[in-house]
Design a protein around this motif. Structure first.
Motif, PDB file in Angstrom:
ATOM      1  N   UNK A 190       0.746  -1.452  -0.118  1.00 45.34           N
ATOM      2  CA  UNK A 190       0.092   0.194  -0.032  1.00 45.34           C
ATOM      3  C   UNK A 190       0.980   1.158   0.179  1.00 45.34           C
ATOM      4  N   UNK A 191       1.551   1.336   1.178  1.00 45.87           N
ATOM      5  CA  UNK A 191       2.746   2.430   1.149  1.00 45.87           C
ATOM      6  C   UNK A 191       3.923   2.125   0.524  1.00 45.87           C
ATOM      7  N   UNK A 192       4.303   2.787  -0.431  1.00 46.53           N
ATOM      8  CA  UNK A 192       5.732   2.490  -1.103  1.00 46.53           C
ATOM      9  C   UNK A 192       6.614   3.819  -0.564  1.00 46.53           C
ATOM     10  N   UNK A 193       7.984   3.741  -0.709  1.00 43.10           N
ATOM     11  CA  UNK A 193       8.674   4.839  -0.766  1.00 43.10           C
ATOM     12  C   UNK A 193       8.503   6.131  -1.379  1.00 43.10           C
ATOM     13  N   UNK A 194       7.926   6.229  -2.393  1.00 43.98           N
ATOM     14  CA  UNK A 194       7.395   7.317  -3.191  1.00 43.98           C
ATOM     15  C   UNK A 194       6.247   8.075  -2.600  1.00 43.98           C
ATOM     16  N   UNK A 195       5.263   7.124  -2.057  1.00 44.28           N
ATOM     17  CA  UNK A 195       4.213   7.726  -1.494  1.00 44.28           C
ATOM     18  C   UNK A 195       4.577   8.379  -0.360  1.00 44.28           C
ATOM     19  N   UNK A 196       5.385   7.964   0.516  1.00 41.52           N
ATOM     20  CA  UNK A 196       5.967   8.350   1.762  1.00 41.52           C
ATOM     21  C   UNK A 196       6.600   9.854   1.533  1.00 41.52           C
ATOM     22  N   UNK A 197       7.498   9.791   0.700  1.00 43.37           N
ATOM     23  CA  UNK A 197       8.452  10.849   0.332  1.00 43.37           C
ATOM     24  C   UNK A 197       7.325  12.175   0.021  1.00 43.37           C
ATOM     25  N   UNK A 198       6.147  11.827  -0.947  1.00 47.35           N
ATOM     26  CA  UNK A 198       5.404  12.893  -1.427  1.00 47.35           C
ATOM     27  C   UNK A 198       4.614  13.378  -0.280  1.00 47.35           C
ATOM     28  N   UNK A 199       3.781  12.638   0.590  1.00 44.04           N
ATOM     29  CA  UNK A 199       3.341  13.051   1.868  1.00 44.04           C
ATOM     30  C   UNK A 199       4.272  13.728   2.689  1.00 44.04           C
ATOM     31  N   UNK A 200       5.561  13.469   2.933  1.00 44.88           N
ATOM     32  CA  UNK A 200       6.400  14.109   3.978  1.00 44.88           C
ATOM     33  C   UNK A 200       6.754  15.522   3.159  1.00 44.88           C
ATOM     34  N   UNK A 201       6.864  15.756   1.955  1.00 42.51           N
ATOM     35  CA  UNK A 201       7.400  16.753   1.052  1.00 42.51           C
ATOM     36  C   UNK A 201       6.368  17.646   1.191  1.00 42.51           C
ATOM     37  N   UNK A 202       4.956  17.304   1.218  1.00 41.99           N
ATOM     38  CA  UNK A 202       3.911  18.046   1.232  1.00 41.99           C
ATOM     39  C   UNK A 202       3.800  18.852   2.447  1.00 41.99           C
ATOM     40  N   UNK A 203       4.053  17.931   3.529  1.00 41.72           N
ATOM     41  CA  UNK A 203       3.956  18.709   4.981  1.00 41.72           C
ATOM     42  C   UNK A 203       5.062  19.552   5.234  1.00 41.72           C
ATOM     43  N   UNK A 204       6.251  19.295   4.769  1.00 42.35           N
ATOM     44  CA  UNK A 204       7.322  20.314   5.085  1.00 42.35           C
ATOM     45  C   UNK A 204       7.112  21.500   4.175  1.00 42.35           C
ATOM     46  N   UNK A 205       6.697  21.591   2.830  1.00 42.52           N
ATOM     47  CA  UNK A 205       6.268  22.600   2.008  1.00 42.52           C
ATOM     48  C   UNK A 205       5.310  23.533   2.561  1.00 42.52           C
ATOM     49  N   UNK A 206       4.112  22.899   2.979  1.00 44.09           N
ATOM     50  CA  UNK A 206       2.917  23.627   3.801  1.00 44.09           C
ATOM     51  C   UNK A 206       3.406  24.212   5.027  1.00 44.09           C
ATOM     52  N   UNK A 207       4.399  23.640   5.899  1.00 38.06           N
ATOM     53  CA  UNK A 207       4.965  24.464   6.891  1.00 38.06           C
ATOM     54  C   UNK A 207       5.946  25.635   6.634  1.00 38.06           C
ATOM     55  N   UNK A 208       6.639  25.277   5.341  1.00 39.48           N
ATOM     56  CA  UNK A 208       7.409  26.501   5.154  1.00 39.48           C
ATOM     57  C   UNK A 208       6.632  27.707   4.753  1.00 39.48           C
ATOM     58  N   UNK A 209       5.472  27.445   3.849  1.00 36.21           N
ATOM     59  CA  UNK A 209       4.649  28.359   3.556  1.00 36.21           C
ATOM     60  C   UNK A 209       3.940  29.095   4.603  1.00 36.21           C
ATOM     61  N   UNK A 210       3.759  28.350   5.735  1.00 36.77           N
ATOM     62  CA  UNK A 210       3.069  28.933   6.810  1.00 36.77           C
ATOM     63  C   UNK A 210       4.102  29.939   7.647  1.00 36.77           C
ATOM     64  N   UNK A 211       5.181  29.350   7.603  1.00 33.84           N
ATOM     65  CA  UNK A 211       6.460  30.365   8.298  1.00 33.84           C
ATOM     66  C   UNK A 211       6.779  31.546   7.679  1.00 33.84           C
ATOM     67  N   UNK A 212       6.702  31.529   6.203  1.00 36.19           N
ATOM     68  CA  UNK A 212       7.131  32.699   5.265  1.00 36.19           C
ATOM     69  C   UNK A 212       5.843  33.661   5.644  1.00 36.19           C
ATOM     70  N   UNK A 213       4.769  32.792   5.130  1.00 36.51           N
ATOM     71  CA  UNK A 213       3.564  34.059   5.482  1.00 36.51           C
ATOM     72  C   UNK A 213       3.462  34.709   7.107  1.00 36.51           C
TER      73      UNK A 213
END
Length: 169
Positions: free
Chosen positions: A1-24
């Protein structure tokens, strides 16, 4: 079900959202920063109370000592009794305090644990010297091994000195 690529996409989405929040947040603080609260007040409300401080007249220590209470001094001395004894020749962690008023500084026979600061001091334990020492031992005799913080109230110091002076008549 979860492969390495799916986990990487989810982690990068969370990091990107946190970065946008902090910059805002940073951009909003820079945009709406008002320059601090230290400026002059625009409107002062008169409460009828004068803001000037009362000048406390300092009473000479000799007058405070003359009105000292020996009984209160005995009560305040309980703080000192953990390390000091009032019997002649009975040293505790600190030297005995029998006859301390008027005695030379660091001169108790049989007590060898004086700090170098006290042994280097000249003079005797006059009421004025005891007052200054008991107010803050570490500032009056810098480097003293006495761990007591001192007695902040001048009345307490005068009471203790009167009590110690009453012990040896």
């Amino acid at each position: 079900m979860f492969d390495t690529m799916t986990f990487t996409k989810i982690a990068s989405s969370l990091c990107g959202a946190l970065l946008i929040l902090l910059l805002g947040k940073w951009a909003a603080e820079e945009l709406y920063h008002s320059g601090g609260h230290g400026g002059e007040q625009a409107y002062v409300i008169d409460t009828g109370v004068d803001d000037t401080e009362e000048v406390v007249e300092e009473v000479p220590f000799a007058e405070v000592l003359a009105s000292a209470d020996v009984g209160e001094g005995a009560k305040v001395f309980r703080k000192c009794s953990a390390c000091h004894k009032v019997e002649d020749g009975a040293n505790g962690t600190g030297p005995h305090l029998y006859g301390v008023v008027g005695r030379d500084i660091a001169s108790v026979d049989g007590y060898g644990s004086y700090s170098g600061t006290l042994t280097d001091l000249e003079g005797d334990w006059s009421p004025e010297n005891l007052n200054a020492f008991l107010e803050n031992p570490k500032s009056w005799a810098q480097g003293t091994s006495m761990a007591f913080n001192g007695l902040p109230k001048v009345e307490d110091r005068a009471d203790v000195i009167a009590y110690l002076d009453s012990l040896d008549d």
